[in-house]
Design an enzyme around this catalytic site. Structure first.
Site, short mmCIF file in Angstrom:
data_model
loop_
_atom_site.label_atom_id
_atom_site.label_comp_id
_atom_site.label_asym_id
_atom_site.label_seq_id
_atom_site.Cartn_x
_atom_site.Cartn_y
_atom_site.Cartn_z
CG HIS A 93 36.66 19.60 53.60
ND1 HIS A 93 36.17 18.79 52.57
CD2 HIS A 93 37.19 20.70 53.26
CE1 HIS A 93 36.52 19.53 51.42
NE2 HIS A 93 37.19 20.43 51.80
CG ASN A 166 36.66 19.83 46.72
OD1 ASN A 166 36.77 19.00 47.95
ND2 ASN A 166 36.90 21.14 46.74
CG HIS A 357 50.28 17.14 53.44
ND1 HIS A 357 49.94 18.35 52.77
CD2 HIS A 357 51.55 17.49 53.66
CE1 HIS A 357 51.06 19.08 52.61
NE2 HIS A 357 51.93 18.46 52.88
FE1 HDE Z 1 41.55 21.87 51.82
N1 HDE Z 1 41.79 21.92 53.62
N2 HDE Z 1 42.30 23.71 51.44
N3 HDE Z 1 40.90 22.11 49.76
N4 HDE Z 1 40.56 20.07 51.75
C1 HDE Z 1 41.53 21.28 54.65
O1 HDE Z 1 43.24 20.14 56.25
C2 HDE Z 1 43.05 24.31 52.41
C3 HDE Z 1 41.30 22.99 48.83
C4 HDE Z 1 40.16 19.44 50.89
O2 HDE Z 1 38.81 14.60 54.78
C5 HDE Z 1 42.24 21.11 56.09
O3 HDE Z 1 43.05 18.13 57.39
C6 HDE Z 1 43.80 25.56 51.81
C7 HDE Z 1 41.06 22.58 47.63
C8 HDE Z 1 39.37 18.11 51.25
O4 HDE Z 1 40.54 15.11 56.23
C9 HDE Z 1 43.07 22.51 55.83
C10 HDE Z 1 43.14 25.67 50.42
C11 HDE Z 1 40.48 21.38 47.61
C12 HDE Z 1 39.84 18.18 52.69
C13 HDE Z 1 42.73 22.80 54.36
C14 HDE Z 1 42.40 24.42 50.37
C15 HDE Z 1 40.50 20.88 49.02
C16 HDE Z 1 40.42 19.51 53.03
C17 HDE Z 1 41.13 21.09 57.06
C18 HDE Z 1 43.41 26.66 49.42
C19 HDE Z 1 40.04 20.34 46.56
C20 HDE Z 1 39.23 17.17 53.63
C21 HDE Z 1 41.22 20.00 57.87
C22 HDE Z 1 44.89 26.98 49.34
C23 HDE Z 1 40.97 20.07 45.65
C24 HDE Z 1 40.20 16.14 53.96
C25 HDE Z 1 42.61 19.31 57.05
C26 HDE Z 1 39.77 15.23 54.90
C27 HDE Z 1 40.77 20.14 54.28
C28 HDE Z 1 43.34 24.04 53.67
C29 HDE Z 1 41.51 24.31 49.19
C30 HDE Z 1 40.15 19.56 49.47
C31 HDE Z 1 42.73 23.49 56.53
C32 HDE Z 1 44.70 26.47 52.61
C33 HDE Z 1 41.00 23.48 46.31
C34 HDE Z 1 38.97 17.13 50.76
O5 HDE Z 1 44.29 22.30 55.72
#
Ligand code: HDE
Length: 729
Positions: A93, A166, A357
């Site tokens: 993202h 999402n 978060h």
């Molecule tokens: Fe994320 N995801 N994600 N994700 N995600 C990040 O956090 C992660 C997942 C989503 O505009 C990171 O600050 C793991 C699902 C959005 O700043 C990180 C897993 C969904 C955004 C991270 C998932 C999301 C992130 C990278 C699986 C939809 C952008 C930067 C266990 C429900 C937020 C950050 C923004 C961002 C980890 C799966 C949505 C790396 C480990 C499912 C919208 O922490």
């Protein structure tokens, strides 16, 4: 009178008070807690330490032609700061666009949750939203085929609540353990860092073809949902099942939804690829312009509520993030509205530094045991530590809650708060135990006391093994053009895959979803359809993998179709903020131009006059009209519809302009609404446009033309025109 230039610079707090604060403060108390913004208007230039700068053009040298002196602390400060301007981009993202707004509740949800902002309809909760693509780098195109992040930070009076979702309601994987693998597979390949912001390559499909659980999400990602027309025209989903808890401590399960009031619309894949070249900031610009022009984007917050007692009532597991709850089974109740009404003042300070978060919850909202959600609860704080450089990122203005923060956490990189006193521990007697912990009845957060009695185990529940029934449900719920787009997308993506075995394995997965889908993709790829494999696919289980993790149950969804899954069924009743190109040149007919232009603008559309060159055009009636873009800078893919007004000279000039003919052909190819004054039909006859087809409006009467044209634009696209594919452009 002393001029403003001679007054001493304002203190930070003074400056903060007379500026727009982030988010908008509600009273003096929050105002003081809110971040400082800086506005240099009418201010003097200083170093970071407040020294007034006399010369910002020249470094300090040993003589006019001499070497620069190490003594030049002003130059060194400026360059050092510049050298450190970048921070690591988000691992996923990375490319995002943000906006401020408010959330207002329609009716109290106190029956299901005690969260104040979901109880009191008088409260206006400030929000900051960040939309994003997932795979590409910060500078990549907005129009990549990708999932879109839809992250909302609610600054509630009980602390921040982040709904980090999402634009698709399910996910590729079921367990957080697989997330790094998924992301490594989709990111550019590590040897040559190609391709950028694209899933059409071997490593992604290699992984996907070995992960049958991704089948449902793959259907969404290959559908037009992955190519939104606008961030304002996307749905949003919390994806996981969460919990709501009411005042009495009774819990229920909940799925969160965002429903856009402009409807859900997408662009064509060919168009998306063109937009990526013509305007890689297409979505970011669209969001910014809409907010600047007062066309504030709106979404309704929806909830699907499932009583705890119904946890096992479904054919799928509520904890499995590869499953959605069909709206036919549990309707979405719309409980409030979010309006985005203010662009950020500074991209870096706000959109880049915002830290979401899933673990930011308020009393009344809690988690489920979804193993993907559980992993996310660890990841989001951890990632900020490296990205924002330390444990004090909550003090960055955009991340601060609007309520006071008091605890015994201290120090660390870039600490902003100056904590007074000796006491930074609890219990204490020296400070009367302050800050004091809070009883649940007074708003202290308590976790839902879910009963747990289990063995420690690394395994997946068998109830997660149905990988295909909802993938099939999704495909079967699409309109014919939407199905064709999925087939084309898969043929495109797998066509870019070089390893034959991966293509074949993927076809094996597709056969489990829908036979026609698999047959058509196999035809496009020019390979034989393999016999449907029963999972585990032979050879697909990693040497050290456990067979049962890769099993799939053969379950058929009782529900055959779900109309909410198809964008064909979305709202199509508005052309508000849609962009209409008017192709004109000198000699354009005044009435034919003005009547349609005004009528479109009256209903909220944005019109632009595209002419052979910039400057002005002179109408038949000798009026000068400003040109918005020339055919050199404009492109049909950046518009929703096209109109050609009458006027002999103008019609002739447009007909002779190759770029104008291309513009129309391309708009036709992308199934857009096209209108022409009857007296401009010469232009239409120079194109591939078939006047008899849907969405083509040709009329002499401006009133009738506008009525039909507005209806056609609000329909968004006429995909049925796509079939014959007559346009070679
Ligand atoms: Fe994320 N995801 N994600 N994700 N995600 C990040 O956090 C992660 C997942 C989503 O505009 C990171 O600050 C793991 C699902 C959005 O700043 C990180 C897993 C969904 C955004 C991270 C998932 C999301 C992130 C990278 C699986 C939809 C952008 C930067 C266990 C429900 C937020 C950050 C923004 C961002 C980890 C799966 C949505 C790396 C480990 C499912 C919208 O922490």
């Amino acid at each position: 009178m002393m001029s403003k230039k001679n007054t001493p610079p304002k203190t930070g707090t003074e400056a903060a008070i007379d500026k727009k604060l982030v988010p908008q403060p509600e009273n003096d108390k929050t105002e003081k807690l809110m971040p400082h913004t800086a506005d240099a208007t009418d201010e003097l230039m200083t170093t970071n330490h407040g020294l007034k700068i006399n010369d910002d053009q020249n470094s300090l040298k040993a003589g006019e032609r001499g070497a620069t002196l190490l003594e030049d602390f002003i130059l060194r400060e400026k360059i050092t700061h510049f050298d450190h301007e970048r921070i690591p981009e988000r691992i996923v993202h990375a490319r995002g666009s943000g906006a401020h707004g408010i959330f207002k509740l329609y009716n109290s949800q106190s029956a299901v949750t005690k969260a104040h902002f979901l109880n009191d309809t008088e409260i206006e909760t400030p929000v900051f939203v960040r939309f994003s693509t997932v795979a590409g780098s910060r500078g990549s195109s907005d129009l990549a085929r990708d999932v879109r992040g839809f992250a909302v930070k609610f600054y509630t009076q009980e602390g921040n609540f982040d709904l980090v979702g999402n634009n698709m309601p399910v996910f590729f994987i079921q367990d957080a353990m697989k997330f790094p693998d998924l992301i490594h597979a989709v990111k550019p390949e590590p040897d040559n860092e190609m391709p950028q912001a694209a899933s059409a390559h071997d490593t992604f499909w290699d992984f996907i073809s070995l992960m049958p659980e991704s089948a449902h999400m793959v259907m969404w990602a290959m559908s037009d949902r992955a190519l939104p027309r606008s961030l304002r025209m996307m749905e949003g989903f919390g994806v996981h099942t969460f919990r709501l808890i009411n005042e009495a401590g009774v819990a229920c399960f909940v799925k969160f939804h965002w429903k856009p009031l402009l409807g859900v619309h997408s662009v064509a894949w060919d168009e998306a690829q063109n937009i990526s070249g013509k305007d890689p900031d297409f979505h970011r610009r669209d969001l910014w312009d809409a907010i600047e022009s007062g066309a504030f984007p709106e979404w309704e917050l929806g909830v699907q509520i499932v009583p705890e007692a119904d946890e096992f009532k479904f054919e799928f597991d509520l904890l499995d993030p590869t499953k959605l709850i069909p709206e036919e089974l549990v309707p979405v109740q719309r409980i409030g509205k979010m309006t985005l009404n203010r662009n950020p003042d500074n991209f870096f300070a706000e959109t880049e530094q915002v830290a979401f978060h899933v673990g930011h919850v308020v009393p009344g909202i809690d988690f489920s045991n979804d193993p993907l959600l559980q992993g996310r609860l660890f990841s989001y704080t951890d990632t900020q530590l490296i990205r924002l450089g330390g444990p004090n990122f909550h003090e960055i203005p955009i991340n601060r809650p609007v309520v006071p923060v008091h605890n015994n956490q201290r120090d660390g990189h870039m600490r902003q708060t100056i904590n007074k006193g000796k006491v930074s521990y609890n219990p204490n007697s020296l400070s009367n135990n302050d800050p004091m912990q809070v009883k649940a009845v007074d708003g202290g957060f308590t976790s839902y006391a879910e009963r747990i009695d289990a063995k420690k185990i690394r395994a997946r529940s068998k109830s997660f093994f149905d990988h295909f029934s909802q993938a099939t449900l999704f495909f079967n719920s699409q309109s014919e053009p939407e199905q064709n787009h999925i087939i084309d997308a898969l043929t495109f993506e797998l066509g870019k895959v070089k390893t034959l075995a991966i293509r074949e394995r993927m076809l094996g997965i597709l056969t489990q979803i829908n036979a026609t889908l698999a047959t058509k993709v196999a035809y496009g790829l020019g390979i034989e359809l393999p016999n449907a494999p029963a999972f585990p696919v032979n050879g697909s289980v990693p040497a050290d993998g456990k067979q049962e993790d890769y099993q799939s149950l053969s379950v058929k969804s009782t529900l055959k179709k779900s109309s909410a899954l198809s964008m064909a069924n979305t709202i199509k009743d508005t052309i508000k903020s849609r962009k209409i190109a008017i192709l004109a040149a000198d000699g354009v007919n005044d009435a034919s131009l003005n009547a349609v232009k005004l009528a479109l603008e009256e209903v909220g559309a944005i019109t632009e006059i595209i002419a052979p060159r910039l400057g002005t055009i002179t109408t038949e009636g000798k009026t000068k009209v400003a040109v918005d873009q020339s055919f050199l800078t404009a492109a049909s893919v950046l518009f929703d519809a096209v109109y050609v007004p009458a006027g002999n000279a103008s019609v002739k000039a447009i007909q002779a302009e190759a770029n104008a003919i291309h513009f129309l052909n391309e708009a036709y190819k992308h199934c857009k609404a096209i209108a022409a004054d009857d007296d401009a039909s010469l232009v239409i006859s120079a194109t591939y446009i078939d006047e008899t087809e849907a969405g083509i409006v040709i009329d002499k009467d401006a009133k009738k033309l506008t009525e039909k044209f507005i209806k056609a634009i609000s329909n968004h696209r006429f995909w049925e025109r796509e079939k014959p594919r007559k346009v070679p452009a």
